[in-house]
Motif scaffolding. Sequence first.
Motif, PDB file in Angstrom:
ATOM      1  N   ASP A 112       0.693  -1.025   0.144  1.00  0.00           N
ATOM      2  CA  ASP A 112       0.221  -0.139  -0.130  1.00  0.00           C
ATOM      3  C   ASP A 112       0.932   1.194  -0.122  1.00  0.00           C
ATOM      4  O   ASP A 112       1.664   1.634   1.065  1.00  0.00           O
ATOM      5  N   VAL A 114       0.189   4.321   0.587  1.00  0.00           N
ATOM      6  CA  VAL A 114      -0.226   5.159   1.690  1.00  0.00           C
ATOM      7  C   VAL A 114       0.728   4.508   2.798  1.00  0.00           C
ATOM      8  O   VAL A 114       1.382   5.459   3.608  1.00  0.00           O
ATOM      9  N   VAL A 115       0.802   3.105   3.172  1.00  0.00           N
ATOM     10  CA  VAL A 115       1.649   2.726   4.281  1.00  0.00           C
ATOM     11  C   VAL A 115       3.298   3.183   4.142  1.00  0.00           C
ATOM     12  O   VAL A 115       3.831   3.746   4.667  1.00  0.00           O
ATOM     13  N   ALA A 118       3.571   6.636   4.693  1.00  0.00           N
ATOM     14  CA  ALA A 118       3.723   6.865   6.088  1.00  0.00           C
ATOM     15  C   ALA A 118       5.067   6.554   6.661  1.00  0.00           C
ATOM     16  O   ALA A 118       5.713   7.407   7.544  1.00  0.00           O
ATOM     17  N   MET A 122       7.506   9.158   8.682  1.00  0.00           N
ATOM     18  CA  MET A 122       8.017   9.194  10.013  1.00  0.00           C
ATOM     19  C   MET A 122       9.459   9.464  10.183  1.00  0.00           C
ATOM     20  O   MET A 122       9.946   9.530  11.169  1.00  0.00           O
ATOM     21  N   MET A 124      11.750   7.252   8.286  1.00  0.00           N
ATOM     22  CA  MET A 124      12.612   6.164   7.703  1.00  0.00           C
ATOM     23  C   MET A 124      13.212   6.602   6.791  1.00  0.00           C
ATOM     24  O   MET A 124      13.004   7.039   5.631  1.00  0.00           O
ATOM     25  N   LEU A 137       5.757  -6.782   4.436  1.00  0.00           N
ATOM     26  CA  LEU A 137       4.297  -6.851   3.981  1.00  0.00           C
ATOM     27  C   LEU A 137       4.365  -7.677   2.478  1.00  0.00           C
ATOM     28  O   LEU A 137       3.286  -8.002   2.321  1.00  0.00           O
ATOM     29  N   LEU A 210       1.037 -12.384  10.757  1.00  0.00           N
ATOM     30  CA  LEU A 210       2.102 -11.321  10.248  1.00  0.00           C
ATOM     31  C   LEU A 210       3.134 -10.910  11.386  1.00  0.00           C
ATOM     32  O   LEU A 210       4.452 -10.687  10.751  1.00  0.00           O
ATOM     33  N   LYS A 211       2.850 -11.374  12.506  1.00  0.00           N
ATOM     34  CA  LYS A 211       3.974 -10.869  13.703  1.00  0.00           C
ATOM     35  C   LYS A 211       4.739 -11.780  13.356  1.00  0.00           C
ATOM     36  O   LYS A 211       6.154 -11.762  13.402  1.00  0.00           O
ATOM     37  N   LYS A 214       7.838 -12.076  10.797  1.00  0.00           N
ATOM     38  CA  LYS A 214       9.091 -11.317  11.193  1.00  0.00           C
ATOM     39  C   LYS A 214      10.320 -12.161  11.682  1.00  0.00           C
ATOM     40  O   LYS A 214      11.310 -12.178  11.105  1.00  0.00           O
TER      41      LYS A 214
ATOM     42  N   ASN B  83      -5.031   9.035   4.954  1.00  0.00           N
ATOM     43  CA  ASN B  83      -5.842   7.636   5.241  1.00  0.00           C
ATOM     44  C   ASN B  83      -5.047   6.953   6.288  1.00  0.00           C
ATOM     45  O   ASN B  83      -4.879   5.671   6.349  1.00  0.00           O
ATOM     46  N   GLY B  85      -2.602   5.483   7.210  1.00  0.00           N
ATOM     47  CA  GLY B  85      -1.471   5.092   7.029  1.00  0.00           C
ATOM     48  C   GLY B  85      -0.807   4.246   8.081  1.00  0.00           C
ATOM     49  O   GLY B  85       0.551   4.195   8.175  1.00  0.00           O
ATOM     50  N   LEU B  86      -1.476   3.710   9.132  1.00  0.00           N
ATOM     51  CA  LEU B  86      -1.108   2.562   9.943  1.00  0.00           C
ATOM     52  C   LEU B  86      -0.179   1.484   9.284  1.00  0.00           C
ATOM     53  O   LEU B  86      -0.747   0.947   8.436  1.00  0.00           O
ATOM     54  N   PHE B  87       0.673   0.817  10.105  1.00  0.00           N
ATOM     55  CA  PHE B  87       1.270  -0.164   9.485  1.00  0.00           C
ATOM     56  C   PHE B  87       0.503  -1.567   9.815  1.00  0.00           C
ATOM     57  O   PHE B  87       0.197  -1.797  11.124  1.00  0.00           O
ATOM     58  N   PRO B  88       0.033  -2.203   8.806  1.00  0.00           N
ATOM     59  CA  PRO B  88      -0.945  -3.362   9.240  1.00  0.00           C
ATOM     60  C   PRO B  88      -0.176  -4.567   9.702  1.00  0.00           C
ATOM     61  O   PRO B  88      -0.886  -5.160  10.521  1.00  0.00           O
ATOM     62  N   HIS B  89       1.247  -4.404   9.748  1.00  0.00           N
ATOM     63  CA  HIS B  89       1.825  -5.711  10.290  1.00  0.00           C
ATOM     64  C   HIS B  89       2.449  -5.340  11.639  1.00  0.00           C
ATOM     65  O   HIS B  89       2.984  -6.034  12.386  1.00  0.00           O
ATOM     66  N   TYR B  90       2.281  -3.976  12.304  1.00  0.00           N
ATOM     67  CA  TYR B  90       2.367  -3.671  13.699  1.00  0.00           C
ATOM     68  C   TYR B  90       1.148  -3.486  14.451  1.00  0.00           C
ATOM     69  O   TYR B  90       0.237  -3.103  13.889  1.00  0.00           O
ATOM     70  N   THR B  91       1.473  -3.732  15.636  1.00  0.00           N
ATOM     71  CA  THR B  91       0.541  -3.681  16.640  1.00  0.00           C
ATOM     72  C   THR B  91       0.425  -2.134  16.868  1.00  0.00           C
ATOM     73  O   THR B  91       0.952  -1.457  16.520  1.00  0.00           O
ATOM     74  N   GLU B  94       3.209  -0.903  18.763  1.00  0.00           N
ATOM     75  CA  GLU B  94       4.480  -0.925  17.699  1.00  0.00           C
ATOM     76  C   GLU B  94       4.290   0.329  16.852  1.00  0.00           C
ATOM     77  O   GLU B  94       5.288   0.991  16.398  1.00  0.00           O
ATOM     78  N   ILE B  98       7.130   3.789  16.414  1.00  0.00           N
ATOM     79  CA  ILE B  98       8.095   3.956  15.335  1.00  0.00           C
ATOM     80  C   ILE B  98       8.884   5.066  15.382  1.00  0.00           C
ATOM     81  O   ILE B  98      10.165   4.798  15.345  1.00  0.00           O
ATOM     82  N   TYR B 131      -3.942  -5.165  16.144  1.00  0.00           N
ATOM     83  CA  TYR B 131      -3.388  -4.775  14.876  1.00  0.00           C
ATOM     84  C   TYR B 131      -4.547  -3.815  14.556  1.00  0.00           C
ATOM     85  O   TYR B 131      -5.706  -3.902  14.721  1.00  0.00           O
TER      86      TYR B 131
END
Lengths: 524, 321
Positions: A112, A114-115, A118, A122, A124, A137, A210-211, A214, B83, B85-91, B94, B98, B131
């Motif tokens: 995505d 958007v991700v 993001a 932040m 990165m 992902l 997903l977790k 990793k 939108n 934009g949260l990371f879907p694979h992070y709680t 988490e 970031i 999540y």
Amino acid sequence: MNEQQQTLLDFMRQQSDKLLSQTLEHIGLTFISLLIAVIIGLPLGIIIARKKQLSGTVLGIAGVLQTIPSIALLGFMIPVLGIGPKPAIVALLLYALLPIIRNTYTGITGVDAVVKEAAVAMGMSKWQVLKQVELPLAMPVILAGIRTATVINVGVATLASYIAAGGLGEFIFGGISLNNTNMILAGAIPAALLAIIFDFLLSLVQKLNLKKVKTGAYALPVVTLLLASFYFIPSAYGGKLTAGFTPEFMGRQDGNLGLREKYGLKIHTIVINDAVMYKAAYEQELDVISGYSTDGRLKAYNLVVLEDDKHIFPPYYAAPIVSEAALTKFPELEKTLNLLAGTITDSIMTELNYRTDYLHQTPERVAKDFLESKHLYKPARNGKAGIIRIGSKIFGEQYILANIYAMLIKGYTDYDVSTKTGLGGTKICFDALTNNQIDFYPEYTGTGLLAILQAPAETVNKIISDKESTYNYVKAEFNRRYSIKWLTPIGFNNAYALMMRQKQARELNVKTISELKNHLDSNK
Amino acid sequence: MIKADNLSKHFGAVKAVDNVSFEVAEGETMVLLGTSGCGKTTTLKMLNRLIEPSEGSISINGKNIKSQEPEELRRGIGYVLQNNGLFPHYTVAENIAIVPKLLKWNKAKTQKRTTELLEKLHLSSQYLSAYPNELSGGQQQRVGLARALVADAPVLLMDEPFGALDNVTRTKIHAEFKALDELKRKTIIMVTHDVQEAFTLGDRVTIMDKGRIVQQGTPQQLLFSPANSFVSDFLKEQRLQLELRTIKLVNLWNKLTDTGRKTHTDLLSAEEDMWTAMESFKFTRHDNINIINQDSREIKSVSFEDLMGAYNQYKKQPRHE
Ligand SMILES: Nc1ncnc2c1ncn2[C@@H]1O[C@H](COP(=O)(O)OP(=O)(O)OP(=O)(O)O)[C@@H](O)[C@H]1O
Ligand SMILES: [Mg+2]
């Protein structure tokens, strides 16, 4: 011993050592190439996901590699990388490349936007975005690619045995050339199971939530490395000399099994295709090979036959075998074919084979030259008294013999000929004869005894060391069972033989198989 | 303090942003308002260098933003995406951690700060290990906000942070948002196409159209001295409500007559707007409400009719400032 009547389980139990080492080799081959394919394919996929203008070219090339038939790809590798694991691994990794590159590309471009934005927003770095966002992902998609590549590799790795890289293909292709179903299954079933098991295991990794991916992403390379190392375990044993045997030779009582049983010969052995074996011996990649005593390459590559001092290799005297129907239909035939009887010795046959196999002269020319040198050649009469159908198996010596017979028939009779050369192996030729698709073809006494008649072990043991008894036995049995007549032998004995480079044999002072065994034992 | 000078951004032939200049004072909330596609997001993204401007320059606290590595710059600017934009694979935990991780905070510090923020944003800590896809839209927005606030960056950029919410929830979040002390010290630029939201949350509002700025000013200025018909048309539909929301009781103070009949109801601050005052009549059983002027400590008891009269008088005044 009659292998056909063994059960599959008997066979597997008896060959469990080999089954295990082949399975380990197979796993090793699959995963070494997979590992390298991942090491190459993953970064490549990442790069083309970054620079999309490159994606067409890279995916195109990987796609083309994928479409090259596996045997052809292995063939291309031999001139460049020789035989053994190296070319096999390269070929396998080329096959594994496409799914890995493509899925990495699809996976990363599918993250995505958007991700990704993001992550950048932040603060990165590119590398952190890749490591913490894009790769995790994209991981399920990338894993799906690795899964596909694994299954492809397990399948293609069976062909590695063609170029002496081992694996379960040794049983599969050995079984095919020996017409031994148990042997084929002993290779094919574990290969299929490996494909299913690895596919299943990878599907589990893929489904992990997903977790855990990793952690999984780190565990996977470690596991792969571990599996890849299997390949090195089997190759860790063995003495100083290396033998290369064809799959067929490996599985035969009058081949490797006999060598071990009667001579107690224990030598580091790799399985190799007949087509590259002699050359490999010449180039010192192999020291001992299983060849045929009249093979032209014996002369071409300066090899010498070791004497079979315990007589485990049955006599393979060649003679035309003709259906009784044809003998009745063509009364002149038997007389004409027998013109050749006793004229070709081992050394003449080796020479003739050398001219076709190595000097690449046509079988016609070699046949004509030979007949002229024996003053047997007569120009064709172009008669129309009927057509005689000549068969031959698919190798040079049989082509030469078929041509010689064709010239004799045309010159000495009013019959015409049609030749059906290249009828594959023994089974195909013999079936063509019994089904009245050909009238005769040259066969070898040993093949008749062991492969066609599949004579009981006691009989074989009794007659095998004597060429007369063997000939008489097959002649009588063929006549009784199939109404096929063995004519007079041509003269040469194209038996199995162990051979070495002349120079090395001289240096080690090895002339017989027993001496080879003693040499190996004393150099443990 | 943020200063943008003659910013332009062209995508091929499209002038997404066309020669835009503005200043935002420290601690101020500036809202970029405009119809879809007018260049709000593009303007915002140029501020943290997600997009490099074609022309113009930006400085934050007098320092050109180009003098810094973009990664470093961004770690000092909170950003809430359109939108989320949260990371879907992070709680949730988490996701919030970031930036602290990038800034190499230790675990304890991150944890303490996270807990504190969740409390302020009214998010139960039970969600920390959830999540994003297990949260409602509103909860996701709060997590997105927490993620942008966690490192306590002095500057906060927000791109339609409440865009995905229904009206009821949005109004509730607006109230919470205004009350958040965390935000009072920050310099905020917020993008929205919702006029209501802009007027509720913005100290100043910048109206954009087709990549250009049409007018900048306080809600009152926009409402009562529109620069052109685009602005007045833009505000027309919700004009009445906006006016009621914009005019504060202090603005009417002199026009309000005290009936002198103090009722036993709560005191309403004169800093509140007309809308709130009218609403409070709904909840009282008396005819009057009590309004206190914070500055003079004076209290007036006002009837509904008086209130409306004062309001109408105020509106008839000639426009000043
Ligand atoms: N990466 C890009 N490439 C080309 N055109 C773009 C790009 N990003 C934005 N645009 C164009 O620039 C203009 C402004 O886009 P922008 O996203 O800034 O609008 P917006 O005001 O945020 O709209 P919305 O309220 O719908 O989010 C639009 O016409 C859009 O199509
Ligand atoms: Mg936008």
